[in-house]
Design an enzyme around this catalytic site. Structure first.
Site, PDB file in Angstrom:
ATOM      1  N   ILE A 152       0.840  -1.207   0.000  1.00 28.49           N
ATOM      2  CA  ILE A 152       0.000   0.000   0.000  1.00 28.49           C
ATOM      3  C   ILE A 152       0.870   1.250   0.000  1.00 28.49           C
ATOM      4  CG2 ILE A 152      -1.753   1.288   1.270  1.00 28.49           C
ATOM      5  CD1 ILE A 152      -2.817  -1.404   2.302  1.00 28.49           C
ATOM      6  N   ASP A 171      11.006   2.702   6.072  1.00 23.27           N
ATOM      7  CA  ASP A 171      10.380   1.443   6.455  1.00 23.27           C
ATOM      8  C   ASP A 171      11.161   0.845   7.612  1.00 23.27           C
ATOM      9  OD1 ASP A 171       8.318  -0.714   5.000  1.00 23.27           O
ATOM     10  OD2 ASP A 171       9.807  -1.606   6.332  1.00 23.27           O
ATOM     11  N   CYS A 231      -4.367   5.485   7.497  1.00 20.53           N
ATOM     12  CA  CYS A 231      -5.281   4.467   6.966  1.00 20.53           C
ATOM     13  C   CYS A 231      -4.741   3.076   7.257  1.00 20.53           C
ATOM     14  CB  CYS A 231      -5.471   4.649   5.464  1.00 20.53           C
ATOM     15  SG  CYS A 231      -6.424   6.083   4.989  1.00 20.53           S
ATOM     16  N   ARG A 233      -3.447   1.298  10.865  1.00 19.43           N
ATOM     17  CA  ARG A 233      -4.003   0.694  12.070  1.00 19.43           C
ATOM     18  C   ARG A 233      -4.073   1.737  13.173  1.00 19.43           C
ATOM     19  NH1 ARG A 233      -5.505  -2.685   9.192  1.00 19.43           N
ATOM     20  NH2 ARG A 233      -5.194  -4.968   9.261  1.00 19.43           N
ATOM     21  N   ASP A 257      -8.649   7.168   9.457  1.00 17.86           N
ATOM     22  CA  ASP A 257      -9.598   6.150   9.004  1.00 17.86           C
ATOM     23  C   ASP A 257      -9.642   4.983   9.979  1.00 17.86           C
ATOM     24  OD1 ASP A 257     -11.424   5.043   7.031  1.00 17.86           O
ATOM     25  OD2 ASP A 257      -9.837   3.616   6.530  1.00 17.86           O
ATOM     26  N   GLU A 262     -12.469   0.378  17.810  1.00 17.85           N
ATOM     27  CA  GLU A 262     -13.452   0.692  16.771  1.00 17.85           C
ATOM     28  C   GLU A 262     -14.777   0.020  17.079  1.00 17.85           C
ATOM     29  OE1 GLU A 262     -11.656  -0.338  13.007  1.00 17.85           O
ATOM     30  OE2 GLU A 262     -10.195   1.277  13.138  1.00 17.85           O
ATOM     31  N   HIS A 280     -13.178   3.558   8.963  1.00 15.73           N
ATOM     32  CA  HIS A 280     -12.389   2.429   8.452  1.00 15.73           C
ATOM     33  C   HIS A 280     -12.870   2.034   7.056  1.00 15.73           C
ATOM     34  CE1 HIS A 280      -9.726  -1.089   9.973  1.00 15.73           C
ATOM     35  NE2 HIS A 280      -9.575  -0.915   8.680  1.00 15.73           N
ATOM     36  N   LEU A 281     -12.745   2.976   6.136  1.00 12.40           N
ATOM     37  CA  LEU A 281     -13.229   2.786   4.770  1.00 12.40           C
ATOM     38  C   LEU A 281     -12.132   2.423   3.773  1.00 12.40           C
ATOM     39  CD1 LEU A 281     -15.698   5.824   4.464  1.00 12.40           C
ATOM     40  CD2 LEU A 281     -16.223   3.457   5.077  1.00 12.40           C
ATOM     41  N   GLY A 282     -10.915   2.206   4.246  1.00  9.07           N
ATOM     42  CA  GLY A 282      -9.797   1.983   3.330  1.00  9.07           C
ATOM     43  C   GLY A 282     -10.052   0.923   2.286  1.00  9.07           C
ATOM     44  N   ALA A 283     -10.660  -0.192   2.691  1.00  7.55           N
ATOM     45  CA  ALA A 283     -10.906  -1.285   1.741  1.00  7.55           C
ATOM     46  C   ALA A 283     -12.352  -1.308   1.247  1.00  7.55           C
ATOM     47  CB  ALA A 283     -10.586  -2.621   2.402  1.00  7.55           C
TER      48      ALA A 283
END
Length: 528
Positions: A152, A171, A231, A233, A257, A262, A280-283
């Site tokens: 992502i 990273d 977006c 965790r 998000d 939650e 939580h609309l990422g997917a």
């Protein structure tokens, strides 16, 4: 006839694939209880779920014909993976299906923040016409700091380059080898992200390393104009510190998000005009739901038919098929990897493993994979195993130089691993004694004997009198019992190492007190 049970809402395309496959039937039963699922699960060869169903130990108590569980999505918190593995049931997920959806949602939130879309919309609907108040900012030429360069993160980088943004990437594990070629300036200094970015976007899992990664200290490093997007965790950004930073205008804005719990318990963000929130609309796109449904159906059909296994988060145990020596060395190597993941901080630049003695004459692929599993596990939410570890390592450009030497050195057989990171080099050697006793026998050139089990404390220190007594005193003060203790010295350098196995992991207060001892140079705690 093979039967696949579907207990959550699944895109019709996935159901159609199952029904179209020869010898397969899809059975949809949504909204069933744990007791009902437990009572019928043994009648089915496969199970597909999303986030609603819980595949607990109770559900798996009598699995009957069940061969595999496929999660149409990424997270497997609702599956007892350990129990499934014990019962020989494959657990699979679909990590690639939501990549573009999550990346696009990230960009949508960035654009919404920079152009004040939500407050401007609400203002106009309320009857106002205030163009000046909602003047925004362009993405063009802005610095986007990405924390996490997995699937992502790299998709966001590609999209951001389309907006002519400068992408700075960090990273905590390792950046993909082609990151620079894709226009990402990779840094191993996360503080550069905080100090230089106009936008910061998170794409790392939530684990011990990333929990509260961004708090008050990090906000103080940032530009007052910075905008944050999460977006990934909840819990990676400390929510109380974020609220304070937004309320005081220490930072310009944030878009969330995901949340620590939650639905979120902390609703104070609703008070802030400079905080954009989504549930939580990422997917949550039609395309992503189709992709994960299709992928879940396909990988489950393959697994049931005995075909190739893809995206497995566990694997049936192969311990019985391995020679006993290989099996024990695989476990030793996993613990060596876990130890090195703690004592070798920084981004991985190179890995070397060496086999000496009798083990060098055997097929050591399971041992090398065991080492990789231990080394990488803390960087992933999903359980790593011999199926998914090579794929995940390859995605990050991580490879291993492996050498074998039939000539023994000091002991009949040994496994050594060296990890080179952006912050230095660490090396650990271990051996198996009497075909069953796992031991660490060398750390960074210090000859030592340590049992790699349970909570382990490793201290690099100045070689001076009183070290053992002082460490023992602090441990005793905090109710920590010492199991085994190994001491290694480099007399010419006046340096030493102390490796101690403990009956429990010391808390932050105990570690801080140990770290203040005047002889301590570095201190690490891990659980093996």
């Amino acid at each position: 006839m093979w039967k696949v049970l579907i207990t959550d809402k699944l895109a019709q395309e996935g159901i159609d694939i199952i029904n179209a496959a020869e010898g397969f039937e899809a059975v949809v039963k949504t909204g069933i209880s744990e007791d009902e699922l437990a009572s019928i699960i043994g009648e089915y060869d496969g199970l597909i779920i999303r986030s609603g169903s819980k595949v607990t130990a109770k559900v798996l108590a009598n699995p009957g014909k069940l061969k595999g569980v496929a999660r149409a999505g990424v997270g497997v918190d609702n599956i007892d993976v350990k129990e499934a593995t014990r019962k020989g049931i494959l657990v699979m997920n679909t990590p690639g299906g939501n990549t573009l959806s999550a990346a696009e949602h990230t960009m949508a939130l960035m654009l919404a923040m920079s152009r004040n879309v939500v407050p401007a919309c609400n203002s106009l609907k309320a009857g106002a016409w205030d163009r000046k108040k909602y003047t925004g900012n362009q993405l063009n030429h802005k610095v986007l700091g990405l924390i996490g360069l997995g699937r992502i993160g790299m998709a966001v980088a590609q999209m951001a380059r389309g907006f002519n943004m400068k992408v700075l990437g960090y990273d905590p594990l390792a950046a993909p080898k082609d990151a620079e070629q894709q226009g990402v300036e990779v840094t191993d200094d996360i503080e550069r992200i905080f100090k230089e970015s106009d936008f910061i976007s998170l794409h790392v899992p939530r684990n011990e390393q990333t929990l509260n990664m961004i708090g008050t200290k990090q906000f103080e490093m940032m530009k007052p104009t910075v905008r944050l997007v999460n977006c990934a965790r909840g819990g990676i950004i400390n929510e109380e510190a974020l609220y304070d930073a937004l309320a005081s205008k220490r930072i310009a804005a944030a878009a969330l998000d995901v949340f620590s719990s939650e639905p979120p318990e902390n609703i104070r963000f609703a008070e802030l005009d400079n905080c954009l929130v989504t549930p939580h609309l990422g997917a949550s796109t039609e395309e992503a739901q189709v992709e994960v449904a299709v992928e879940a159906a396909e990988i489950l059909l393959d697994a049931i038919k005995g075909g190739p296994i893809k995206n497995a988060l566990n694997a049936p145990s192969t311990g019985g098929a391995m020679p006993p020596m290989v099996s024990r060395y695989a476990e030793l190597a996993r613990r060596v990897g876990a130890l090195l993941s703690t004592i070798a901080p920084g981004n991985i630049k190179g890995i070397e493993v060496q086999y000496r003695g009798a083990i060098a004459a055997m097929d050591v692929e399971p041992v090398t994979l065991g080492f990789l599993m231990g080394l990488l596990q803390q960087h992933f939410e999903m359980p790593l195993n011999m199926v998914n570890t090579p794929v995940l390592a390859k995605e990050r450009g991580i490879s291993i130089d492996e050498t074998k030497n039939a000539e023994a050195k000091d002991v009949a057989s040994s496994f050594s691993a060296k990890v080179v990171t952006t912050k230095g080099t660490r090396a650990v050697t271990g051996s198996v004694f009497g075909e069953r006793l796992l031991r660490i026998i060398e750390i960074d050139g210090f000859n030592i004997e340590m049992t790699p089990q349970g909570a382990v404390l490793v201290i690099f220190n100045d070689d001076k009198p009183g070290v053992i007594g002082a460490v023992g005193t602090v441990c005793g003060k905090h109710g920590i019992n010492i199991g085994t203790m190994g001491v290694g010295q480099k007399l010419e350098e006046h340096k030493a190492i102390l490796a101690v196995s403990l009956d429990k992991e010391p808390d932050a207060e105990a570690v801080a007190e140990l770290g203040k001892l005047d002889f301590v140079n570095e201190i690490y705690v891990c659980t093996l």
